[in-house]
Every structure is written in C-alpha cells, then in structure tokens.
Design an enzyme around this catalytic site. Structure first.
Site, PDB file in Angstrom:
ATOM      1  N   ASN A 168      15.242   3.723  56.261  1.00 41.38           N
ATOM      2  CA  ASN A 168      14.786   3.137  55.017  1.00 41.38           C
ATOM      3  C   ASN A 168      16.137   2.553  54.367  1.00 41.38           C
ATOM      4  OD1 ASN A 168      12.126   4.248  54.704  1.00 41.38           O
ATOM      5  ND2 ASN A 168      13.083   6.252  54.652  1.00 41.38           N
ATOM      6  N   GLU A 179       5.568   2.960  53.525  1.00 41.03           N
ATOM      7  CA  GLU A 179       5.914   4.123  52.525  1.00 41.03           C
ATOM      8  C   GLU A 179       7.324   3.573  51.326  1.00 41.03           C
ATOM      9  OE1 GLU A 179       7.630   6.896  55.172  1.00 41.03           O
ATOM     10  OE2 GLU A 179       5.769   7.902  55.362  1.00 41.03           O
ATOM     11  N   ARG A 193       9.169  -1.515  63.594  1.00 41.68           N
ATOM     12  CA  ARG A 193       8.283  -0.080  63.702  1.00 41.68           C
ATOM     13  C   ARG A 193       6.596  -0.322  63.383  1.00 41.68           C
ATOM     14  NH1 ARG A 193      10.125   4.614  60.689  1.00 41.68           N
ATOM     15  NH2 ARG A 193      10.050   5.890  62.031  1.00 41.68           N
ATOM     16  N   LYS A 200       5.500   5.019  67.273  1.00 41.80           N
ATOM     17  CA  LYS A 200       5.635   6.755  67.417  1.00 41.80           C
ATOM     18  C   LYS A 200       4.768   7.274  68.567  1.00 41.80           C
ATOM     19  CE  LYS A 200       7.206   7.476  62.858  1.00 41.80           C
ATOM     20  NZ  LYS A 200       7.244   8.238  61.559  1.00 41.80           N
ATOM     21  N   ASP A 257       2.685  11.529  62.673  1.00 39.45           N
ATOM     22  CA  ASP A 257       3.869  11.387  62.272  1.00 39.45           C
ATOM     23  C   ASP A 257       4.846  12.780  62.902  1.00 39.45           C
ATOM     24  OD1 ASP A 257       6.433  10.751  61.367  1.00 39.45           O
ATOM     25  OD2 ASP A 257       6.036  11.455  59.271  1.00 39.45           O
ATOM     26  N   GLU A 296       8.701   5.741  70.425  1.00 37.49           N
ATOM     27  CA  GLU A 296       9.500   6.593  69.498  1.00 37.49           C
ATOM     28  C   GLU A 296       8.968   7.961  69.431  1.00 37.49           C
ATOM     29  OE1 GLU A 296      10.224   4.531  65.617  1.00 37.49           O
ATOM     30  OE2 GLU A 296      10.325   6.928  64.655  1.00 37.49           O
ATOM     31  N   GLU A 320      11.927  17.531  62.448  1.00 37.15           N
ATOM     32  CA  GLU A 320      11.376  17.415  60.998  1.00 37.15           C
ATOM     33  C   GLU A 320      10.061  18.305  60.803  1.00 37.15           C
ATOM     34  OE1 GLU A 320      10.505  13.543  59.830  1.00 37.15           O
ATOM     35  OE2 GLU A 320       9.510  14.167  58.152  1.00 37.15           O
TER      36      GLU A 320
END
Lengths: 668, 668
Positions: free
Chosen positions: B192, B276, B309, B350, B355, B377, B383
């Site tokens: 980000n 996002e 991504r 991913k 996620d 990924e 997280e």
C-alpha cells in the site's frame, strides 16, 4: 466568520410591529453581565428590527418609581425581584420591565425578550416570571488539548489546539449561545485527563484560562476544569496520590491556592476517578468519599466545588460471568457513602445505570441518595444515538428521566425534584450534559442536533417545559415562524428518538454497536467483551435477568419500583429486555410476540426515517439552501444506516430463532 | 548490539572434532558475493570453533587439478558446476569442496557448511548437491516510511524511520539471515504505497537506496520496491495514470530511467493495483494486463521485472448479496488474461482465494494459468494465525499448498511444479512471503516465529524438504543439538498450526476475527460487513455454498478437483464449510456431527496449547533464560486467548443451534 450563530443567527423582521420599545434602553449598573444584557438587546434590536437602541444610564439610586419612567425597556436590578438567575418580564404602558435580583437574571431576561421578538410574539401585555429550577446547568466538553474531542461529532475543539488554549471571538460566541439558554457552568476539558491536560491547573495555562474565565463570566458562566487524580504524582513528583497521605493533601492545597489565584473565576473541578483506567482512591484502598472530600477541602477556601462522577465500574469483566452486573456498580459503590461527602462535593450521576443508551432505566441512585448533592448527567453528544449523523432529538428522553418517580417520598419524588434540590433541600445540584459542539460551521455537525444543545439548556432552566415547546422555540429561533417549517421540523424532531429506538437495539437491551467507535450495528459487538454490556441472546430468547433470580439489580430501586421491575408482567415493556430474559414467543401487551415486535419495529423505524426525509424534502424552498443540503445528505446517510441496522438486527434474530416474520418480509 | 542474530547466533562447540578443515580456506575471485562467502566461513569457524581461518587466494587460472590441493576448504567457481544458485559440497581426502557455477552458489554452500557444523554433523564424506527449485525466493515487507509496519508484530521497521531509509549494521545482518536461507529478493516497502513512499522511486531516496541495494547485492539479494500506480499524478502532476495514455507511458519511461540509474541493483517492482482502495488500471477501464505491461515496458531496458498482485476484489460488497463471491475474484479477473502479460511481468498469487486464513483451498489460478509467470504468495507475518503471540509454525501449511495437485496435467502438476517454472517451462517465477520481521531484539517478536522466516527461505530453496526436517534444522541452529530440546521444540512447532486451526474458525470457514486488527475471536465480526467474508451461520447450519447451486466457485478448479469440491460428500472435510452450507447435524467421517466436531475440536485445541506449554516448561534449564521467559509469557497469553476462542465459538454455536455438547462440558 466561518461559523453560524445557530439560534442566535438573527433574521431581519421588517414587519414586526412592536419595534418602538427598542428605541430606548434604560439600565442601571455597569457590571459585566449587565453589560452583556445590554449588548444582547441592542444587537437583537439592530439585527432583527434594524433599530439602533439608545442606551440611557440611570443612577443606581433610581428606584421603583414608575411615575418617572418613559417608553422603552428597563433593565432593573431589584433586590426583591426573582433571584437565583430568575427574572420577571412585564409590559406596562409602553414600557417593558426586565427585573431580577441579580445581573444573571437580567441577562437571561434579555435573551428571553429577544427570543420573543425572534418568534414574532407580541410584547404588549407580556408577563413572564421565570426562575431556573436547577442551580447548576452545566456543559461538559470532552475536548482534548491536541484539539481532538472524545466522542466529538462536530469537528475539532474550539477550546484547544496543539496544546494551546484558544480564547477569541468563538469563545465569546460560544458563551453567548450557552448563556442564551441558561447554561451557567462549563467544563472545557475531557474527563479523561492525561498528559498535557494534567497541566491545565498549573501556571503554564494561567493566562489563557484566566482570560477564558473572564469571557465566560461576562455571560454568567463559571469555568470548570476536569482534573487528574494522579496529578500529585505526575506533576508533583510524589510517590503517591493517596488521598489520606499528608503530603498529597498538602500538595493539593498548595496547588489549589495557586490555581485559584491564577484563575479567580474558576468554579471548581470535574473528576472521573477509578473508571476505565483512570486513577482514583481505589488504588490506595480509599473510598470514593475519601478521594472527593480531600479535593473538596483543598478547593473550599476559594468557594470551589468538586463534581465527582459516579461512572465507576469494573471494565474488565468476564463475559462468562453472569453474576457481576455493571448496572449495579454505581449504586453499590456510592450508596453506602450517602452522607459522607462534604457540602462542596456533588456526585454527578449518569441518567441510567449503563452509559447513555437509547433506552435505560433511571439510575437507582436517584431517590436512594438523600444526603448527597447530585447532578444528573445526560449526553447530548449522540455517542450511542446516531453520532449527529442521525437526527435524534433527545429532549423527550430527558423529560422522561426528569419525570421518573423515584418513590423516595409520596410527592415531589421525581428526578427533577431531586436534582433541583427541593426534594432533599440541597443547594449544590443540577444538570450537566456532555456537549455536542465542535468547530464545525454549524457547531453541531447535524444542523438539527443544535436542538439538543438548545433544548438541554432550556430544559435545565425550566424542566416543566415540554419537549414539543422546546422544539418549537428552537425551530422558530433557528428557521423563523413559517408554520409549515415549524410543523415539519418539530414533527421530525419529535419522531426522531422513537425512530432511532425502533431500528436499533430493542426494548432497553442497548449496545449492539460496533466496539470502540460505537457507531453502526454489531449485534454481538460487545457480547463477548469485557465491558459488562451483554444481551445474552440465544435460540429461544434474549435479555439480561436482573430480577432476584438474576443479578438483583431490580431490587436496588425503591418500592414499588423494585417490584414493578422485578416481574416481567409489570415491567414497562420498553425496558423488558433490560430487566429480564424473555423468550421470543412471549406475548407483549400489543398482542405481538417479542420476535414479531423486533421485526415490526425495525421495519417501522426505517419507514419513520423515510417519513422524516419526506418531511424535510417539503422544506426545500423554505430553509436556507446550504442547511437544506447539509441535512439532506445526513438524512440520506441515516436512511442507509437505518437499513443496515434493520437488516442486521432482523437477520441476526431470524438466523438465531428461525422464527419467520409473520408478514413475510425479506430477512437475510 | 540490541538484537540477536537468530539462527546465526553461533554457540561455541569446543568438542567438535573436525575443526581442522577450517584452518585454511582457498578461494578464487574477489567479487562481493564470494567475499561474503569467505566472511561467513571465517566468522562461523571463529565463533563456533574458535579458529582463525587462513585465507589463501588462488589465481583464477587454477583449475580442477586436485593433485595440487592441500587440506582445507576450497570455494571453487566451476562453470560446469551447479548453476542458478545451486552448489555442490563434498569432502575428499581432508578437503572440503564447495563448487558452483556462480558466486551465489558458493555463498549458499558456505552457509550450508556452517549449518552442518552448527548441527554438529560430521563433514567427513559429506556429499551434497543442492539446486534451488524456485528462481525467485522473496520476502515482501509491508514497512511504511514512518517506521510502522502494516500487519507487523515484531516492533518497528528497520528499513525506515521518520521518512528516512535506514542502512546500517542491521541491514547487513538482515541480509545475512535472509541469504543464509536462500532469499534472493526483498521488497522493502508496503504494497500500500501512499504519500512519502511514492517518492521512493525519485532521486530523494537515491543515495540511501543505492547503498541498501549494495548491502543486499553482497549477499546475492536484489532490492525491489513497491510502487504507486498513481505516481504519474502524484509525482508527475499529470491529470491521469491511464496506462494507455502516451504521457503516462512516457512519464514512467523517464522515471524508470532515472530510478534504475539511481539504484543500479534494483530488481523491479511489486504492485498492488485496484485493490482495497489502491489506484489501478480499472480506474481507466483498462485491464490488469494493460496496467502491468505498461510498467513492464518501462523497466525492461534495465532488466527489471513487474510483480503484479492478483489480490483484486470488490471490498464494498453487500453482505445481503449471496451471489457475489470474493473467492472468485482473482480467477475471474485474471484467468481471461492468461498469455497477455509480458515476459517480465509476474503475477503474484496468494496461496488461497481469500486472504491467508488458517485454512483455505489453493487458489484456482494455479494450474489454470498456463501462459503466465507466477509467484506463490504466502504470509509468514501471522496476520490471521496468531500475530506472533501464538506459536503457529506455517511450513506444514505451505507444504500442503505446494503439494496440491492442480490437475493441469497428468504428472508434475503440483503448485510446486508450477511456481518453480518446470510445469510450463517458465523462468520468472517462484515464491514470496509477507515478512514477519521487525525491530524486536529477536526479529520476530515470538522467538519460535523465527522458524517461519527460516522455514520459508529453506522451503522456497528446496520444496522437497519436509516441515519436520526444516523444524529440526532451525531448532538445532537456534538452540543446539540437545535431543530433548530438539524433540520438544519440533513437537511444539508441528503441533502448533493444527492446534490453532482447532481452536479458531472451523473447517475452512475462516475469519471470525475482530475487524481491523484481525486478532481474537469475533464470530460475527465480518458477518455483516463489506469485505465478502461471511460464514452464513443460522439456527440449522453454517457454511458458504460455493457449488453450482451457490456461487459456482468450485467449478473454477480443473477436474477432478471441481467435482470433488462440488459435492459435500467428496469435499475434503477440512474445507467443508468453505465450499458448502452444512447442517449442524451432518455426520462427518469421524462419526461425529458437525456441531460436536466444532465443540470437540475447540476443547482439543486448548488442550493442545496446554501440552505445548508443558513441553516448553520442560526446557526451562535447557534454553537461554531470556528466551525461555519471553516464550513462556507469550504461551500463557496464547492459552488465555485460545480459551477465549474456544468459549466464544462454542457459546456462539450453542446459543444459535441449541444442540448440547454430548460430553456435557461447560458452554456459556
């Protein structure tokens, strides 16, 4: 000026017929408050009527001899007149008299006179006698020194920025607005006093706070500060803040001497102790009374008071524990101390036992405490009632609270009777509201939220006013007297709290909000958390059992309230889930089951918002465009948010109960 | 030094018998990487064995003629040796040879040699041939320029502070640790990219980034940056970032020319676009391929790559909408573009379609995309798996993912086959992990979380290693070879992911975490939110129907996987609730109902944590006290947190289903 003056934004009334009174203003006395009264009459006359009032100073010796008077307005201090901020206004033979025993009364009377003009009332034959019921009528601002506001929904603080105190034009306009509705005390900083705010009592802030106190004093408002109970440690470098430690007492005495010398107009302090991480006497195994009295002694020589909040509870509760009840906390901590507090201590008690929910029972401390000064604390900052994005006029709620019969004696037993002081013959008492203002141009974010600020002040001054009367007053002052506008706005305001209650948490259970920000629905948001705020919903029912079989909270009330709350059958239905676990199939007096009531009220709540929008839409050409658009935007958001509430709550209960909506509406 | 060197914190081994090899080190070449290899062997020899190695420089012309060699270690560049970072180590007649076609191989071989010593293995007769399977083995740091780390659980960034790039001793030690496990690419800033981070590609940061690139290069690591797709607007002042606009293309070309001149060792860029809230080609109605290719063209002259991504989905979904499925997003957006991306673009996918949940199916893009470079990924930043407060060794999860048969062809169809490049004969591919490091003294907050960092690197280098092998390696390097320690720590690690899965969200449903911070249980936390992450639990069952009757996601897999996932009966049970809505009374293969499985697994998960604590307790005298205490404290917290998970999840489902636990345990 980048902000409006809210209900003091005067509109010109070229056709008002009774201008002549305002040609001359006769006045005795040149004190600050009387000067403000003069200023307000002149300003009103000029802005509303286009008249430059001639001020005639009378010698103080001029008495009551009406033979000598000429046409005009007389501001007249009369030691036999109404006291305690009261005033009398009457018109006689072309003369309007405003009389009072103190300058505050003249000021309030002057604001009232202007209000009469704003509302286009006739002054001829006017006869008003108004004496404020509550000695203390306070606003509590939760403003931080960095300029943020805890639970602030209207921009930044106008009291603080970057650790500086701001004193300027806006301070004065704030004081005018507050005084115009009778506010006479203001706490300017957050009750959570940390870091720099702890230093507000030191010489570092002396000059600016002294100036602020002076600005306030001119409008009859006392400045108060929130203080940090741990200041002896944080500022004084002591090892303890134990209220019984001699060095602590001496430190406070010395500090207060300095503080009151620095800020002579200071009224005293508001204290949040032993709550949500704040320090307090419990740290040292002392009672709340020991903590409060120690501070009270330190401020007593300067006429100061200590306002001690009763918002003390265990905020690290285990959700599994069904015995501990946050609702009991304030009662359990403070009731045994009744009579132990010094005369210059006031307990400030939130209206309900929880925390400003849309619906709560009245705190059982009211009526139970008979030997203690009390302030009723309400919240016009709409923390749990839509955060000034939803319209939610709270005066009807406050009216219900004030009218609650505590049963502490046969008559004169209402909350209003207690906090006015007349029930137990006390002087230090009144009402406080957590303020809803900020740096937004309209002060309150939502333009209609200003009705709560206005209304709180008016209600604290005169609790017998109805919520409708107050709404109309505010509306006429704000938008003028157009009947369509007044009708629609009042209707919106009067619908708004019931609507909010319908589409949010049902029948007194409260919460169901997102943690931390307290905005928007999250049915289980606090269900498994440490804050003591649970709904205990399961497949068969919902509610917290607070009768004898549960936490026993119902029994903290005086009879017959205790018995009424004890039984589901007699418990007022709007509080049913607060006091009892109730099956979804339980039949309400309406003939609906509980679950059907939940579904129906949530659909109704959204429909009410649609009606509110419709009413507002009808005012497109009748209120200033900027305000119309601003409110419209918020109402559109409110509709979206209310839909979210409706659908989340209904889906939650449908998914859990699997009882279908009788009307077959979409539930997800 | 205020930080440890993790698994490179060498312990002295006074009794190691094969010290003699380390007396002399023969080396050709003086390039940076070879110098690092020499440094590592010497440092290992000195710290572990107490030997000062004599370095003998050989002329480059000296070849393979073993007759001339003397006892010692030879670092030997051999153009016929293993290439691509591979190496061969073998011992023969008192000589240890490390040979490789490139200096990187020598470096990796040297680290391996030292590892053999750390693990007290005999070197006599040693024979190892290791060639890294994945060309790219990358760490993605989500570090912000202010020093914070998004989803960082180990302190602050050691790459940035107060908008400055930090290059120093810690940078070098970080590079040593990363290189020791074969990492060869590092993205240092958050995907980000906002505000100041946008400027990393400008001359403002040229000097420090050039230096960082040099530190990395000495350890065979390429520096990468995350970039902001809107940079042409934010930096260039253009009105658009449209990838098809000529001025945008020209801006990027000019900027990349400058950037690569400033930072010659730069490998390229990682891009999060249209996700996002991040800007991207969708803003201009362009495809993801148009966006990626435009950047790829700009970096191509400098050998740069664009890692794009695939984490693109609608994050403003309506929870009421049961048709839209976030799980489908990456597939739906990227599958139609297969073959459209330039050779120097890599899609970073991913591991799962959601996620980084504790359990997800493998992304259906693997196996479906056959003409596109791909990076897998994964996330070692925990997280959603305990945030480095809970021990959760993720290598077993990664092993399952790598071993998944995509069915893109009969053999060699696993994810490992695809991302290594061998399945579809591609070169730009590999693995990336969102990093779990920070400024904490042990780098990873939880000492045992270092096993994920170590393990990721080792696994990316050599995917055929078992999770147990990697755990043992890491444990021996970190704590030494004491059998009791190795046994207990490996057991803890291998138990940890299954335990975490047991006490958190069941059978692949995921989430059930507190919004925003993603820590701790909140069953409905994301249930009525906009993120596309729902469990759809009601009174009768739970799960998301993703078969043909639902969102159809199961059908994005190649056969027979599509059919297997389509039917509840054939769907792997650990993914049952990911693919299907299942009644609580559904009988699992274990003979338990779904609801009983939920109850049982949650009780078991907590019991596992208790076992983990028991195992760790047994090491009190066997691991350094500081580490013991630090881990112990976290494990105690983990126990408390797992109890919270257990009780909240079980209570939630009991209250909803009203089906009692067969074993009669306490559910609230």
């Amino acid at each position: 000026m980048d902000y409006s003056l809210a209900w003091l934004s005067y509109r010109r009334l070229p056709f008002y017929e009774e201008k002549e009174y305002f040609q001359k203003l006769y006045v005795q006395g040149e004190d600050g408050i009387t000067s403000s009264a003069v200023y307000e009459i002149c300003r009103g006359a000029e802005e509303i009527l286009g008249i430059r009032t001639e001020i005639v100073r009378l010698p103080v010796s001029v008495g009551n001899e009406k033979s000598e008077v000429k046409e005009g307005i007389y501001l007249f201090l009369d030691s036999n007149g109404p006291s305690g901020g009261g005033y009398r206004i009457f018109e006689e033979k072309g003369v309007i008299w405003i009389t009072a025993a103190e300058p505050e009364g003249l000021l309030y009377g002057s604001f009232e006179l202007i209000r009469q003009v704003q509302r286009e009332r006739t002054l001829k034959g006017l006869e008003l006698l108004r004496i404020p019921e509550n000695p203390l009528r306070m606003l509590n601002h939760w403003d931080n020194l960095d300029g943020s506001i805890e639970r602030g929904y209207s921009g930044k603080s106008f009291f603080f920025r970057d650790n500086e105190v701001l004193v300027g034009k806006r301070t004065e306009d704030y004081a005018r607005l507050a005084a115009s509705v009778g506010i006479n005390g203001v706490v300017i900083n957050n009750v959570n006093v940390t870091e720099r705010a702890t230093k507000l009592i030191t010489c570092e802030y002396a000059i600016s706070l002294k100036r602020m106190g002076e600005v306030f004093s001119k409008y009859g408002i006392r400045l108060y500060l929130s203080l940090n109970f741990a200041a002896p440690i944080e500022l004084g470098g002591l090892a303890t803040a134990d209220p019984e430690a001699m060095e602590v007492r001496e430190w406070w005495q010395a500090q207060m001497k300095e503080t009151f010398r620095n800020i002579p107009s200071l009224g005293g302090f508001l204290v949040k102790a032993d709550s949500e991480g704040r320090p307090g006497p419990f740290t040292y195994d002392r009672t709340q009374a020991q903590g409060a009295n120690m501070l009270a002694e330190a401020v007593k020589p300067y006429g100061g008071i200590i306002i001690w909040r009763c918002f003390v509870y265990n905020c690290t509760q285990d959700w599994r524990d069904q015995k501990t009840d946050r609702a009991r906390s304030a009662y359990d901590y403070f009731m045994p101390l009744d009579g132990d507090f010094h005369e210059n201590v006031i307990l400030q008690i939130k209206n309900g036992p929880m925390d400003f929910q849309v619906r709560e029972p009245v705190s059982p401390l009211f009526g139970a405490l008979s030997k203690t000064n009390q302030i009723l604390e309400v919240q016009i900052a709409q923390e749990y009632t839509g955060q000034q994005k939803h319209v939610c006029y709270l005066i009807p709620q406050f009216k219900e609270i004030l009218g609650f019969h505590t049963r502490c004696r046969e008559e004169g037993d209402t909350v209003a009777d207690i906090i006015s002081g007349r029930c137990f013959s006390r002087r230090n008492c009144g009402m406080a509201a957590v303020a809803n203002t900020g740096s937004d141009s309209n002060w309150t974010g939502h333009d209609l939220a200003a009705a709560n600020w206005y209304g709180f002040g008016r209600l604290a001054f005169e609790p017998s006013l109805s919520a409708e009367d107050i709404a109309r007053e505010w509306c006429e002052c704000t938008f003028g007297t157009n009947a369509q506008v007044v009708h629609a706005v009042c209707k919106i305001l009067m619908m708004s709290w019931p609507a909010y209650e319908k589409y949010t948490s049902p029948l007194g259970i409260g919460w169901m909000v997102n943690p931390n920000n307290h905005y928007g629905p999250s049915v289980d948001g606090y269900e498994y958390d440490r804050w003591g705020t649970y709904h205990r919903a399961d497949h068969l029912g919902i509610g917290v059992e607070r009768g004898k079989a549960g936490t026993g909270f119902a029994q903290t009330y005086l009879e017959p309230n205790a018995s009424i709350y004890e039984e589901a059958e007699t418990c007022p239905e709007e509080l049913l889930l607060f006091f009892h676990y109730i099956p979804y199939t339980y039949m309400l007096k309406s003939g609906k089951t509980l679950i059907q009531h939940i579904y129906d009220s949530h659909f109704e709540g959204v429909e009410d918002v649609e009606k509110i929008i419709g009413l507002w839409e009808g005012l497109r050409e009748l209120v200033p465009g900027e305000i119309f658009d601003r409110v419209k935007l918020r109402m559109e958001h409110q509709l979206e948010s209310s839909l979210e509430w409706r659908d989340q709550i209904n889906s939650y209960f449908y998914r859990k109960s699997f009882i279908a909506d009788e009307k077959g509406r979409t539930i997800y």
